[in-house]
Design a protein around this motif. Structure first.
Motif: not given
Length: 280
Positions: A250-265
């Motif tokens: 699941a976390l790999q899927s988050f990472e692939a979708q740019g989860f950190k950048e989504i939260v940052d933005k």
């Protein structure tokens, strides 16, 4: 300066956040007769009167002799309210501490608007609470004018502790915009996450009622672990994540979708919008 228990408190505005703080104060044993609320809406005023506090429709009646004045009105009416209060303090030798939860209204504006006719300004604290305050689990950011004393800060801490489990004082006013992007708007991020978790599980065949109970309790449990554990959030995440297991996938899927950048933005967008509102 009297203690919170002995202070006369005036709430200008009796909406949800003011009601939450008042409820917390009453639960902490603050004398109801020391609390006065000025509220124009009959329904809100009647609800507060039922709690046992004093109510009025007159801002100056509420705030003229108070030790602490909490400005809990909509930003667009804050100027008129502060000017009205400042004029009513003309004969006072000691001015009250003003605590504003009006979003986006700057310290300099609050000080200017609440000046007495002879040019004195009250000591002002800006506070950014969040909606979990309604259930006694709030998080608040605070910023004080330079003349606010440590004793007055402690008084504000005591006030906010009635609804906030965490109150953080920032040393620059613009950081209140960051607090807004983090904890002020933050509850909505978690609500959206749970909303989507429920939707995803339901699409995969789990009944909605079951998905809702499991998702909401998971959010509550994870939040409690964050508060009570000595581990950092990153370590708690690692504790749940077995190598090549389900959480890892699941976390790999988050990472692939740019989860950190989504939260940052998202946090940056809320922070920027808060700053824009403060300039209008």
């Amino acid at each position: 300066m009297p203690s919170l228990q002995d202070s006369k408190l005036a709430f200008i505005g009796g909406g949800n956040m003011a009601s939450a703080i008042i409820g917390g104060l009453v639960n902490k044993g603050v004398n109801k007769q020391n609390i006065t609320v000025s509220e124009p809406w009959d329904v809100n005023r009647e609800k507060l009167a039922a709690v046992g506090v004093k109510t009025t429709t007159d801002n100056t009646e509420a705030g003229a002799n108070a030790d602490i004045v909490i400005i809990a009105v909509k930003p667009q009416v804050t100027k008129g309210v502060c000017e009205e209060l400042g004029a009513s303090w003309s004969k006072r030798t000691t001015l009250p501490v003003v605590v504003s939860i009006a979003a986006g209204i700057t310290l300099s504006s609050l000080e200017e608007w609440s000046r007495t006719p002879d040019g004195r300004s009250a000591h002002v604290v800006r506070v950014m609470p969040n909606t979990p305050a309604l259930v006694g689990e709030g998080a608040s950011g605070a910023y004080a004018s330079a003349d606010v004393t440590s004793e007055e800060k402690e008084l504000v801490n005591a006030l906010l502790s009635s609804v906030s489990k965490a109150t953080e004082w920032v040393n620059k006013e613009e950081l209140l915009d960051v607090v807004t992007g983090l904890s002020g708007s933050g509850p909505a991020y978690f609500f959206a996450m749970v909303e989507h978790l429920i939707s995803s599980a339901t699409a995969l065949g789990l009944p909605q009622e079951q998905a809702t109970r499991l998702a909401t309790q998971t959010c509550l449990g994870a939040g409690k672990m964050l508060v009570e554990s000595s581990d950092e959030p990153g370590q708690l995440r690692k504790n749940v994540t077995s190598p090549n297991g389900t959480t890892y996938a699941a976390l790999q899927s988050f990472e692939a979708q740019g989860f950190k950048e989504i939260v940052d933005k998202a946090v940056q967008a809320a922070t920027s919008r808060s700053a824009e509102l403060g300039k209008n």
